[in-house]
Design a protein around this motif. Structure first.
Motif, mmCIF file in Angstrom:
data_model
loop_
_atom_site.group_PDB
_atom_site.id
_atom_site.type_symbol
_atom_site.label_atom_id
_atom_site.label_comp_id
_atom_site.label_asym_id
_atom_site.label_seq_id
_atom_site.Cartn_x
_atom_site.Cartn_y
_atom_site.Cartn_z
ATOM 1 N N GLY A 114 0.819 -1.219 0.000
ATOM 2 C CA GLY A 114 0.000 0.000 0.000
ATOM 3 C C GLY A 114 0.844 1.256 0.000
ATOM 4 N N GLY A 115 1.988 1.198 -0.639
ATOM 5 C CA GLY A 115 2.865 2.368 -0.746
ATOM 6 C C GLY A 115 3.771 2.595 0.446
ATOM 7 N N GLN A 116 3.724 1.721 1.439
ATOM 8 C CA GLN A 116 4.576 1.899 2.611
ATOM 9 C C GLN A 116 5.445 0.664 2.845
ATOM 10 N N GLN A 117 6.617 0.902 3.389
ATOM 11 C CA GLN A 117 7.555 -0.188 3.669
ATOM 12 C C GLN A 117 7.106 -1.005 4.877
ATOM 13 N N CYS A 118 7.229 -2.319 4.725
ATOM 14 C CA CYS A 118 7.021 -3.258 5.827
ATOM 15 C C CYS A 118 8.198 -4.216 5.786
ATOM 16 N N SER A 119 8.741 -4.569 6.942
ATOM 17 C CA SER A 119 9.903 -5.458 6.958
ATOM 18 C C SER A 119 9.783 -6.462 8.094
ATOM 19 N N TRP A 120 10.420 -7.616 7.890
ATOM 20 C CA TRP A 120 10.429 -8.679 8.887
ATOM 21 C C TRP A 120 11.803 -9.315 8.929
ATOM 22 N N HIS A 121 12.260 -9.640 10.129
ATOM 23 C CA HIS A 121 13.468 -10.443 10.282
ATOM 24 C C HIS A 121 13.131 -11.893 9.939
ATOM 25 N N ILE A 122 14.042 -12.537 9.263
ATOM 26 C CA ILE A 122 13.854 -13.921 8.851
ATOM 27 C C ILE A 122 14.976 -14.754 9.453
ATOM 28 N N ALA A 123 14.595 -15.777 10.212
ATOM 29 C CA ALA A 123 15.577 -16.657 10.852
ATOM 30 C C ALA A 123 16.269 -17.522 9.807
ATOM 31 N N PRO A 124 17.506 -17.919 10.084
ATOM 32 C CA PRO A 124 18.226 -18.784 9.132
ATOM 33 C C PRO A 124 17.449 -20.045 8.774
ATOM 34 N N ARG A 125 16.726 -20.616 9.725
ATOM 35 C CA ARG A 125 15.990 -21.858 9.453
ATOM 36 C C ARG A 125 14.843 -21.643 8.471
ATOM 37 N N ASP A 126 14.435 -20.392 8.246
ATOM 38 C CA ASP A 126 13.330 -20.091 7.330
ATOM 39 C C ASP A 126 13.814 -19.514 5.993
ATOM 40 N N ALA A 127 15.110 -19.432 5.810
ATOM 41 C CA ALA A 127 15.664 -18.774 4.623
ATOM 42 C C ALA A 127 15.189 -19.415 3.320
ATOM 43 N N GLU A 128 15.031 -20.742 3.302
ATOM 44 C CA GLU A 128 14.656 -21.405 2.049
ATOM 45 C C GLU A 128 13.269 -20.981 1.564
ATOM 46 N N LEU A 129 12.447 -20.447 2.444
ATOM 47 C CA LEU A 129 11.121 -19.978 2.045
ATOM 48 C C LEU A 129 11.186 -18.706 1.203
ATOM 49 N N PHE A 130 12.351 -18.066 1.196
ATOM 50 C CA PHE A 130 12.499 -16.769 0.529
ATOM 51 C C PHE A 130 13.450 -16.823 -0.660
ATOM 52 N N GLU A 131 13.673 -18.008 -1.202
ATOM 53 C CA GLU A 131 14.576 -18.141 -2.351
ATOM 54 C C GLU A 131 14.044 -17.406 -3.575
ATOM 55 N N HIS A 132 12.740 -17.177 -3.658
ATOM 56 C CA HIS A 132 12.121 -16.477 -4.785
ATOM 57 C C HIS A 132 12.263 -14.958 -4.684
ATOM 58 N N VAL A 133 12.738 -14.455 -3.558
ATOM 59 C CA VAL A 133 12.832 -13.012 -3.341
ATOM 60 C C VAL A 133 14.203 -12.522 -3.795
ATOM 61 N N GLU A 134 14.224 -11.391 -4.498
ATOM 62 C CA GLU A 134 15.481 -10.820 -4.993
ATOM 63 C C GLU A 134 16.397 -10.451 -3.824
ATOM 64 N N ARG A 135 17.633 -10.956 -3.871
ATOM 65 C CA ARG A 135 18.630 -10.628 -2.848
ATOM 66 C C ARG A 135 19.361 -9.363 -3.284
ATOM 67 N N VAL A 136 19.466 -8.421 -2.356
ATOM 68 C CA VAL A 136 20.154 -7.158 -2.643
ATOM 69 C C VAL A 136 21.164 -6.871 -1.541
ATOM 70 N N GLY A 137 22.054 -5.950 -1.819
ATOM 71 C CA GLY A 137 23.028 -5.512 -0.827
ATOM 72 C C GLY A 137 22.377 -4.619 0.207
ATOM 73 N N ALA A 138 23.064 -4.474 1.326
ATOM 74 C CA ALA A 138 22.523 -3.702 2.443
ATOM 75 C C ALA A 138 22.318 -2.228 2.107
ATOM 76 N N LEU A 139 23.012 -1.723 1.076
ATOM 77 C CA LEU A 139 22.883 -0.309 0.724
ATOM 78 C C LEU A 139 21.889 -0.063 -0.398
ATOM 79 N N ASP A 140 21.245 -1.108 -0.901
ATOM 80 C CA ASP A 140 20.197 -0.941 -1.906
ATOM 81 C C ASP A 140 19.087 -0.104 -1.283
#
Length: 168
Positions: A114-140
């Motif tokens: 809805g035009g606003q940023q939302c963010s969530w921490h993702i634990a290492p054990r859940d990382a495989e659920l996010f393989e479809h998400v574009e990985r970017v550098g911390a300064l992106d």
């Protein structure tokens, strides 16, 4: 008196003090403390709260803690599945390593809802659920936290959900 208190029968005494308690003279009459109410973990003689639980009580506490941790981890896993689904349904979702957590493998997924940023921490054990998400550098720019709080994030999600529901 040279005898230790009843709670510490094998403790040495020091100048009339129980070596197990080291707080009160062994012959001192003390007002009833937590022990008088049947509260565990307190010395029934001196009322101090640093008496270790029995092995059985310790094992029960350990099992309850393990169960609570497993339930918490299960809830976080469910949340991770839902956030992964949102990420797949959201344009411009990105993920990057979490610079605010020292433990390796933690990531943060950033979504624009809805035009606003939302963010969530993702634990290492859940990382495989996010393989479809574009990985970017911390300064992106898409991975730079805008300062929203958890409360603000969920208030925004609730408002956006209500807006979407009106259209149905």
């Amino acid at each position: 008196m040279t005898q230790p208190c009843e709670q510490h029968p094998h403790a040495p005494t020091f100048d009339g003090l129980c070596g197990g308690c080291t707080q009160y003279p062994t012959d001192m009459v003390k007002p009833p403390g937590p022990a008088a109410t049947g509260t565990t973990g307190y010395c029934p003689s001196c009322g101090r709260g640093d008496v270790a639980p029995s092995p059985e009580a310790y094992e029960q506490q350990r099992q309850r803690a393990e169960q609570a941790e497993a339930e918490r981890d299960g809830a976080y896993r469910e949340r991770a599945h839902l956030v992964a689904l949102l990420a797949a349904m959201t344009d411009d979702a990105v993920i990057t390593y979490a610079p605010d957590i020292e433990e390796p493998g933690w990531q943060i997924v950033y979504l624009t809802i809805g035009g606003q940023q939302c963010s969530w921490h993702i634990a290492p054990r859940d990382a495989e659920l996010f393989e479809h998400v574009e990985r970017v550098g911390a300064l992106d720019v898409r991975a730079l936290w805008d300062g929203h709080t958890t409360e603000e994030k969920y208030q925004h999600i609730a408002a956006h959900t209500a807006e979407l529901a009106k259209g149905n």
